[in-house]
Design an enzyme around this catalytic site. Structure first.
Site, PDB file in Angstrom:
ATOM      1  N   GLY A 103      52.399  28.948  29.881  1.00  0.00           N
ATOM      2  CA  GLY A 103      52.088  27.803  30.736  1.00  0.00           C
ATOM      3  C   GLY A 103      50.691  27.931  31.308  1.00  0.00           C
ATOM      4  O   GLY A 103      49.892  28.754  30.869  1.00  0.00           O
ATOM      5  N   LYS A 488      44.296   8.259   9.500  1.00  0.00           N
ATOM      6  CA  LYS A 488      45.691   8.741   9.531  1.00  0.00           C
ATOM      7  C   LYS A 488      46.436   8.224   8.299  1.00  0.00           C
ATOM      8  O   LYS A 488      47.151   8.959   7.629  1.00  0.00           O
ATOM      9  CB  LYS A 488      46.394   8.263  10.810  1.00  0.00           C
ATOM     10  CG  LYS A 488      45.964   8.992  12.042  1.00  0.00           C
ATOM     11  CD  LYS A 488      46.638  10.336  12.174  1.00  0.00           C
ATOM     12  CE  LYS A 488      45.828  11.589  12.141  1.00  0.00           C
ATOM     13  NZ  LYS A 488      44.452  11.715  12.251  1.00  0.00           N
ATOM     14  N   HIS A 507      31.042 -10.062   5.912  1.00  0.00           N
ATOM     15  CA  HIS A 507      29.755  -9.785   5.240  1.00  0.00           C
ATOM     16  C   HIS A 507      29.964  -9.041   3.940  1.00  0.00           C
ATOM     17  O   HIS A 507      29.157  -8.199   3.566  1.00  0.00           O
ATOM     18  CB  HIS A 507      28.840  -8.990   6.191  1.00  0.00           C
ATOM     19  CG  HIS A 507      28.474  -9.760   7.420  1.00  0.00           C
ATOM     20  ND1 HIS A 507      27.551 -10.766   7.421  1.00  0.00           N
ATOM     21  CD2 HIS A 507      28.983  -9.719   8.676  1.00  0.00           C
ATOM     22  CE1 HIS A 507      27.449 -11.287   8.621  1.00  0.00           C
ATOM     23  NE2 HIS A 507      28.311 -10.665   9.417  1.00  0.00           N
TER      24      HIS A 507
HETATM   25  C1  AGP Z   1      42.155  14.642  11.217  1.00  0.00           C
HETATM   26  O1  AGP Z   1      43.524  14.267  11.139  1.00  0.00           O
HETATM   27  C2  AGP Z   1      41.783  15.590  10.113  1.00  0.00           C
HETATM   28  N1  AGP Z   1      42.639  16.722  10.109  1.00  0.00           N
HETATM   29  C3  AGP Z   1      40.301  15.931  10.112  1.00  0.00           C
HETATM   30  O2  AGP Z   1      39.575  14.732  10.020  1.00  0.00           O
HETATM   31  C4  AGP Z   1      39.786  16.689  11.346  1.00  0.00           C
HETATM   32  O3  AGP Z   1      39.759  15.829  12.462  1.00  0.00           O
HETATM   33  C5  AGP Z   1      38.343  17.153  11.050  1.00  0.00           C
HETATM   34  O4  AGP Z   1      38.380  18.033   9.937  1.00  0.00           O
HETATM   35  C6  AGP Z   1      37.683  17.864  12.241  1.00  0.00           C
HETATM   36  O5  AGP Z   1      38.393  19.035  12.545  1.00  0.00           O
HETATM   37  P1  AGP Z   1      38.049  19.782  13.943  1.00  0.00           P
HETATM   38  O6  AGP Z   1      38.402  18.821  15.027  1.00  0.00           O
HETATM   39  O7  AGP Z   1      38.885  21.012  13.932  1.00  0.00           O
HETATM   40  O8  AGP Z   1      36.569  20.072  13.946  1.00  0.00           O
END
Ligand code: AGP
Length: 610
Positions: A103, A488, A507
Site C-alpha cells: 500500500g 486500443k 479532406h
Molecule cells: C499502448 O497500449 C501500447 N502498449 C504502447 O503504445 C505503449 O503505450 C508504448 O509502447 C509506450 O510505452 P511506455 O509508456 O512504457 O513508454
C-alpha cells in the site's frame, strides 16, 4: 503492486513463504524478502533485489532459514528505488518488530518527522519503515500488540495490508488492512496470510477476506479478529471456487479487464499522491514553483498511448496555463533538429520508463539544456533515474500489454501539471484552481459509474466484430481520445483503424467511408460538438455504422446507431471518462474474436529496442 504472505504452523516457514510469494509474482515486483522467527522469538530477515530466484538463492530455497513462523514480501516500489535496503521486511532499531506492507502511507513524511523528533533514525527511503517504527513506538508505549496496531491505524492516512512479527510474542502474527487486499486461511493447525487467494489455494479454499480496520491475530492454528477497540469480532469464511490461474486475476478473465476496473482506485491513488489540502502538491517531486516560473514553453514526448496522453495534455496546459506546448513522438523528436530556446521544460511520459525512443528523446533534450520532468509508472526505471524530476503514477504493475490504468493515471498527472503551471503563472485564480481540483477528485467515482454498465458496449462489440475498418473522430481533447481509442482497437482486435481530427475527414479520408464502415465519434466538448455532429452525419450519409461516446447533455445526431453516455465533468478532464467505453469496446471485441487479449501478436509491453 506489492504482495505479502505470512505463515505459522508445523512446517518450516521459509519454504512456505517463498512458495506463496511465487504465486503472487503476477502482481509485479522488483525485490523481495522474508523474515522468520524461531520458538524463542529470534527474527531473521533476508532480502534480495530482483526476482524471487535471487532470494531463493540466498536462502537455499528457504531451507537455510529455521523457524515455523514468518512473513514475506514482493515489492513494487512506490517510495524509494528498488534495492535491498528498501526491500521488505522492515524492522525497528533492535529487530524485535518486523513488518511487511502492501500500500501507500500518504502521510509518511509527517509521521517520519515526528518519529525522528522522538529519537528514531531511518535506514531506508520507504514509507513501510515509517509504518514499522510507528508500530514500535506504540508497542513501547502500550506493550500490547493489538493496541500498537490500532494506534498505527488511527495515525496513518493511506492504504495498507500490514503483517507484523513481535519478537517477544513468538509464533504469532498480527495483521491489519485498509484498502489493500488481505486474505487469511487456516488448515490442519496451520495459518496462512496473503495479499491474494493464489498464495493460499494449495493449502485451503476456506478463506477469511479481511475487511478495513479489522485486526487479525494468527496463533496456534487459528485466527482471531478484533476491531480497533480490541474487541473480538466475527469474520465469515468464504469458500474459494476459482482455479489458481483465474484467482491471479481476482476472477477477471484477463488482466486487461482487471486493469480497466482498477482505474477508479488507480486514479484515486495518483490523486492522493498529487493533491494535498485541495491543492496540487509537487513537494514529493522536489519540484518547486520557482523552477517552473522560468519555463517558457513545454515539449511533451512519448510513444503510443503515452504520446496520446501528451496530445490531451497539450490542450489542457495551453488552455489553463496559457503557454506554448509542443507534443512530439519520441521517435521523431530524437532525430529532428528541433529549434529549442533551452528554456522549455521537456515532459517525457512512459509507463515502463524503459522505452528506447523515449529514453533517447530525454537524453537529446538534456543535451540541449532543457530541464526534464518524467511521468513514469515504474519506480527506479531508466527514464525515472535520468530525468531532473519524476512524477510517479500510482498505477501499480500493468500486466496487460495494452495500457489502460497507466494511461488513465498519466492523464491525471497531466492535469496536475497543467494546474500547477497555471497556478505558478497566475493564469487561473485560487478559486478556479480549487474548483478544478474538486472536479479531479470526482473522477474516480465517475469512472466507476461508467464501468458499472459494460453490457451495452459488450453487445455493440459483438455486433461489429466483423468490421474490417474503423475511424475514431473528435475535435480538441476528443481528438486525443480518438487516437487512444483507435490504438486500443488496432492492437488487441487487429482491425484496421484510424483516428482523425473530425474536421479533417472531408479532406480526403472520407473517400474510404462505405457501407458499414465503423465510425466512433467522441463528443464531450460543448463548443465543438455541433461541428463533430456534422462530420458524423457526413459519414452516416455514406452508410457508415456510427457510434458515439457523448457527455450527458450533449445530444448526438439522431441518425447515429449507438450512443454511450458518460457523466459530465470539467471539459479539461473528459478524456478520463470518454476513454473508458473505448477501452471496454476494444476489450470485448478482442475477446469476441478469440484473440490473446493480454499478449496481442507482435507486441511487447515495453519497447526497449529502436
Ligand atoms: C499502448 O497500449 C501500447 N502498449 C504502447 O503504445 C505503449 O503505450 C508504448 O509502447 C509506450 O510505452 P511506455 O509508456 O512504457 O513508454
Amino acid at each position: 503492486m506489492c504482495g505479502i504472505v505470512g505463515y505459522i504452523g508445523k512446517k518450516q516457514a521459509a519454504p512456505v513463504l517463498l512458495e506463496g510469494l511465487t504465486k503472487l509474482e503476477y502482481r509485479g515486483y522488483d525485490s523481495a524478502g522474508v523474515a522468520v522467527s524461531d520458538a524463542c522469538g529470534k527474527i531473521e530477515i533476508v532480502k534480495a533485489q530482483g526476482k524471487l530466484k535471487e532470494l531463493k538463492k540466498k536462502t537455499n530455497d528457504g531451507k537455510s532459514l529455521g523457524g515455523n513462523c514468518g512473513i514475506g514480501h514482493t515489492r513494487w516500489a512506490t517510495h524509494g528505488v528498488p534495492n535491498e535496503t528498501n526491500a521488505h521486511p522492515h524492522c525497528n532499531d533492535d529487530g524485535t518488530i518486523v513488518a511487511v506492507h502492501n500500500g501507500i502511507i500518504e502521510n509518511y513524511a509527517e509521521l517520519k518527522a515526528k518519529l525522528i523528533r522522538r529519537g528514531y533514525d531511518f535506514y531506508s527511503q520507504t514509507d513501510t519503515e515509517v509504518a514499522t517504527k510507528l508500530v514500535d513506538y506504540y508497542y513501547k508505549k502500550y506493550a500490547e500488540p493489538l493496541k500498537a496496531v490500532s494506534e498505527f491505524a488511527l495515525k496513518v492516512r493511506g492504504t495498507y495490508a500490514l503483517a507484523v512479527l513481535f519478537a517477544d510474542r513468538p509464533e504469532e502474527i498480527y495483521a491489519i488492512r485498509k484498502d489493500s487486499p488481505m486474505v487469511i486461511g487456516t488448515a490442519g493447525g496451520d495459518c496462512f496470510l496473503a495479499s491474494d487467494v493464489p498464495a493460499l489455494l494449495s493449502y485451503t479454499r476456506d478463506v477469511y477476506y479481511v475487511e478495513n480496520f479489522q485486526i487479525a491475530h494468527l496463533k496456534d492454528g487459528k485466527v482471531d479478529f478484533y476491531n480497533l477497540d480490541s474487541e473480538r469480532i466475527d469474520v465469515p469464511v468464504t469458500k474459494i471456487t476459482w482455479d489458481a490461474k483465474a484467482a491471479e486475476k481476482n476472477g477477471y478473465e484477463h488482466f486487461m479487464l482487471k486493469e480497466i476496473y482498477e482505474q477508479p482506485r488507480v486514479v484515486e491513488d495518483t490523486l492522493n499522491y498529487l493533491v494535498q489540502g485541495g491543492e496540487i502538491d509537487f513537494s514529493e517531486l522536489q519540484l518547486r514553483g520557482e523552477a517552473l516560473k522560468s519555463v517558457r514553453g513545454i515539449v511533451i514526448v512519448g510513444c503510443g498511448s503515452a504520446y496520446h496522453v501528451g496530445v490531451a495534455m497539450q490542450y489542457v496546459i495551453e488552455d489553463l496555463a496559457r503557454m506554448p506546448v509542443r507534443v512530439e513522438l519520441a521517435s521523431e523528436f530524437r532525430y529532428r533538429n528541433s529549434v529549442l530556446s533551452g528554456e522549455e521544460l521537456l515532459i517525457v511520459i512512459s509507463q515502463s520508463g524503459e522505452t528506447a525512443d523515449s529514453i533517447a528523446a530525454l537524453r537529446e533534450a538534456k543535451e540541449r539544456g532543457l530541464k526534464t520532468l518524467a511521468v513514469v509508472n515504474v519506480v527506479g526505471s531508466t527514464i525515472a533515474r535520468e530525468a531532473d524530476w519524476v512524477l510517479y503514477t500510482k498505477a501499480g504493475p500493468e500486466i496487460s500489454v495494452a495500457t489502460t490504468k497507466a494511461y488513465s493515471a498519466q492523464l491525471v498527472a497531466g492535469y496536475a501539471i497543467a494546474i500547477k503551471l497555471a497556478s505558478v503563472r497566475g493564469t487561473v485564480s485560487a478559486e478556479e484552481r480549487r474548483m478544478l481540483v474538486a472536479q479531479l477528485r470526482l473522477l474516480p467515482e465517475k469512472i466507476r459509474e461508467i464501468l458499472q454498465e459494460p453490457t451495452a458496449i459488450q453487445q455493440f462489440a459483438a455486433e461489429t466484430m466483423d468490421r474490417k475498418n474503423a475511424f475514431f473522430i473528435g475535435r480538441g481533447i476528443d481528438y486525443a481520445v480518438s487516437m487512444e481509442g483507435s490504438l486500443k482497437l488496432k492492437e488487441i482486435s487487429y482491425i484496421h483503424s484510424e483516428a482523425y481530427a473530425a474536421g479533417e475527414l472531408k479532406h480526403g479520408a472520407i473517400s474510404l467511408i462505405e457501407d458499414g464502415t465503423l465510425v466512433f465519434g467522441v463528443l464531450t466538448q460543448e463548443g465543438l460538438a455541433e461541428k463533430t455532429i456534422s462530420n458524423l452525419e457526413e459519414t452516416k450519409s455514406r452508410n457508415a455504422h456510427v457510434a458515439v461516446v457523448a457527455t450527458k447533455g450533449i445530444e448526438p445526431p439522431k441518425t447515429c446507431d449507438r450512443i454511450f453516455y458518460i457523466p459530465q465533468t470539467d471539459p479539461h478532464f473528459t478524456a478520463s471518462l470518454s476513454v473508458i467505453p473505448l477501452q471496454l469496446y476494444s476489450y470485448y471485441l478482442s475477446v469476441a474474436k478469440g484473440n490473446n487479449v493480454d499478449q496481442p501478436r507482435n507486441l511487447a509491453k515495453s519497447v526497449t529496442v529502436e
